[in-house]
Design an enzyme around this catalytic site. Sequence first.
Site, PDB file in Angstrom:
ATOM      1  N   TYR A 167      38.660  42.326  32.074  1.00 42.70           N
ATOM      2  CA  TYR A 167      38.528  41.513  31.088  1.00 42.70           C
ATOM      3  C   TYR A 167      38.002  42.129  29.824  1.00 42.70           C
ATOM      4  O   TYR A 167      37.847  41.668  28.664  1.00 42.70           O
ATOM      5  CB  TYR A 167      37.603  40.048  31.322  1.00 42.70           C
ATOM      6  CG  TYR A 167      37.626  38.981  30.580  1.00 42.70           C
ATOM      7  CD1 TYR A 167      39.015  38.410  30.384  1.00 42.70           C
ATOM      8  CD2 TYR A 167      36.551  38.467  30.079  1.00 42.70           C
ATOM      9  CE1 TYR A 167      38.971  37.235  29.413  1.00 42.70           C
ATOM     10  CE2 TYR A 167      36.573  37.250  29.203  1.00 42.70           C
ATOM     11  CZ  TYR A 167      37.875  36.706  28.997  1.00 42.70           C
ATOM     12  OH  TYR A 167      38.124  35.517  28.321  1.00 42.70           O
ATOM     13  N   LYS A 196      33.665  36.194  24.531  1.00 49.77           N
ATOM     14  CA  LYS A 196      33.355  34.475  24.871  1.00 49.77           C
ATOM     15  C   LYS A 196      31.909  34.378  25.192  1.00 49.77           C
ATOM     16  O   LYS A 196      31.662  33.306  25.106  1.00 49.77           O
ATOM     17  CB  LYS A 196      34.279  34.728  26.269  1.00 49.77           C
ATOM     18  CG  LYS A 196      35.769  34.522  25.936  1.00 49.77           C
ATOM     19  CD  LYS A 196      36.214  33.383  25.316  1.00 49.77           C
ATOM     20  CE  LYS A 196      37.835  33.464  25.289  1.00 49.77           C
ATOM     21  NZ  LYS A 196      38.365  32.186  24.622  1.00 49.77           N
TER      22      LYS A 196
END
Length: 252
Positions: free
Chosen positions: A153, A160
Site C-alpha cells: 500500500y 490516507k
Amino acid sequence: MLRGRKGLVVGVANADSIAYGCAASLKALGASLAVTYLNEKAERFVRPLAEGLDAELILPLDVEKPGEMEAAFEAIRKSWGRLDFVIHSIAFAPRDDLHGRVIDCSLQGFQQAMAVSCHSFLTMARLAEPLMTEGGALLTMSYYGADKVVNNYNMMGPVKAALEASVRYAAAELGQKGIRVFAVSPGPLKTRAASGIAAFDELIDAAVERAPSHRLVDIAEVGRTVAFLVSGAASGMTGATIYVDAGLSIVA
C-alpha cells in the site's frame, strides 16, 4: 428515507466503482444526485451510469484542474440552491511512487497524491459548507492501510492517514453547523483504482483468509453504510472512520 435530499457523488468511473455503489444505494432510498466524470474520455462510461440513476446533474470534475471544483459547486448552487451530502471517492498516486518504498517517494509524487486524495476533500468541504444551510454530511473513502502497515500500500498509507485526520478536524470545525463528516473504510475491492497496487491479488487473498467473515465486501454493502451515515439515523455520529471490511480491521 432520503427523499428530498440532494447530494454530489464524486468518483464514479464504471459500474464497479465504490462511488457507483454509493450512488445506487442513495438513489434507491430517494436521494437526488449530481454525478461527476473526470474528463471527456471518462464521460462516455460515466454518463450512461449517471443517466441510469436519473442523476439531475452530470458534471465534469478533475480536481487537479484549477476552477473545476468551484464550477461544479456553482452549478449545484444554481440548480438546487442547497446541498445535503457529498461523497468523495477519489484517490491517486503516481505509479512509480506508489510501487516504491515510502521513504523513496518523490516530493512531487507525494504532493500530487495528497492533493488529489486528501486536500480535494477539504476543498469540497469548504465549497459545500455555504450550501449546507440545514446541515449535511461529508463522506470520503479510506482504507485500513491508514492505520496499519499493509504490504504494497506504500505511500497511500500516510496519505490516507492524513485524510482520516482531516475528517476529524473538519468534523470539529463544522459540527456547530450540523454538518457531519466521516471516513468510510472498505476492505479491499476489485476496482480499477485498486488495480494499481502491486500484488493486489495477493492482498485480496490475504483479506479473505484473515477476515472473520472470510469474504470480501461489495460496493452495495459500502453503499448501504454510506446511505445510513447520510440519513438522519446517524444524526448522533460524526468524525469517525467507519470500517466496512467483513471484520478484517479487528484482526491482529
